[in-house]
Scaffold this motif. Structure first.
Motif, PDB file in Angstrom:
ATOM      1  N   THR A  49       0.859  -1.057  -0.258  1.00 25.26           N
ATOM      2  CA  THR A  49       0.479   0.018   0.214  1.00 25.26           C
ATOM      3  C   THR A  49       0.994   1.146   0.071  1.00 25.26           C
ATOM      4  O   THR A  49       1.901   1.555   0.820  1.00 25.26           O
ATOM      5  CB  THR A  49      -0.976   0.295   1.701  1.00 25.26           C
ATOM      6  N   SER A  51       0.975   5.615   1.219  1.00 30.88           N
ATOM      7  CA  SER A  51      -0.035   6.134   1.037  1.00 30.88           C
ATOM      8  C   SER A  51      -0.800   7.518   0.231  1.00 30.88           C
ATOM      9  O   SER A  51       0.756   7.912  -0.841  1.00 30.88           O
ATOM     10  CB  SER A  51       1.557   7.097   2.548  1.00 30.88           C
ATOM     11  N   GLY A  52      -1.467   8.042   0.143  1.00 28.82           N
ATOM     12  CA  GLY A  52      -1.822   9.230  -0.869  1.00 28.82           C
ATOM     13  C   GLY A  52      -1.985   8.227  -1.830  1.00 28.82           C
ATOM     14  O   GLY A  52      -2.444   8.654  -2.960  1.00 28.82           O
TER      15      GLY A  52
END
Length: 115
Positions: A49, A51-52
């Motif tokens: 994952t 971030s953003g």
């Protein structure tokens, strides 16, 4: 040694390019890593994952099976999406029929691909 068709290499290692609009299957062949007579009983895949990330690399929602073990040694992983210029780590952890565990990772660089 595993066959890495379509792989590219940079200073950080091997990666595969993927268009954000593609919905494509990647195959990991564990033949060279298993003991004689052993097979892959199950596989779990995780995607890093970032971030953003508004359009992350993911398992497609319309796929009947995101991770499929075929022939006892091949793990097929279907991926879709991704944000251009993001480099994602994909990790596959297997459990064999003899109870062993192993993990392999690869990277996907999301990029617009042109002929």
């Amino acid at each position: 040694m595993a066959n890495l068709t379509g792989a590219k290499k940079n200073n950080d290692g091997i990666y595969f390019e993927k268009s954000p609009s593609s919905n494509i299957q990647y195959g990991l062949d564990f033949t060279d890593y298993l003991n004689s007579g052993d097979t892959v009983a199950s596989a779990t895949v995780t995607i890093e994952t970032i971030s953003g990330d508004s359009a992350p690399l993911a398992f497609p929602t319309n796929a009947s099976t995101d991770v499929l073990v075929t022939g006892g040694v091949l793990v097929n992983i279907r991926l879709s999406g991704g944000t251009v210029n993001n480099l994602y780590d994909v990790k596959c952890v297997i459990v064999t029929s003899q109870g062993d565990t192993d993990a392999r990772s690869f990277r996907i660089l999301c990029t617009e691909r042109f002929l």
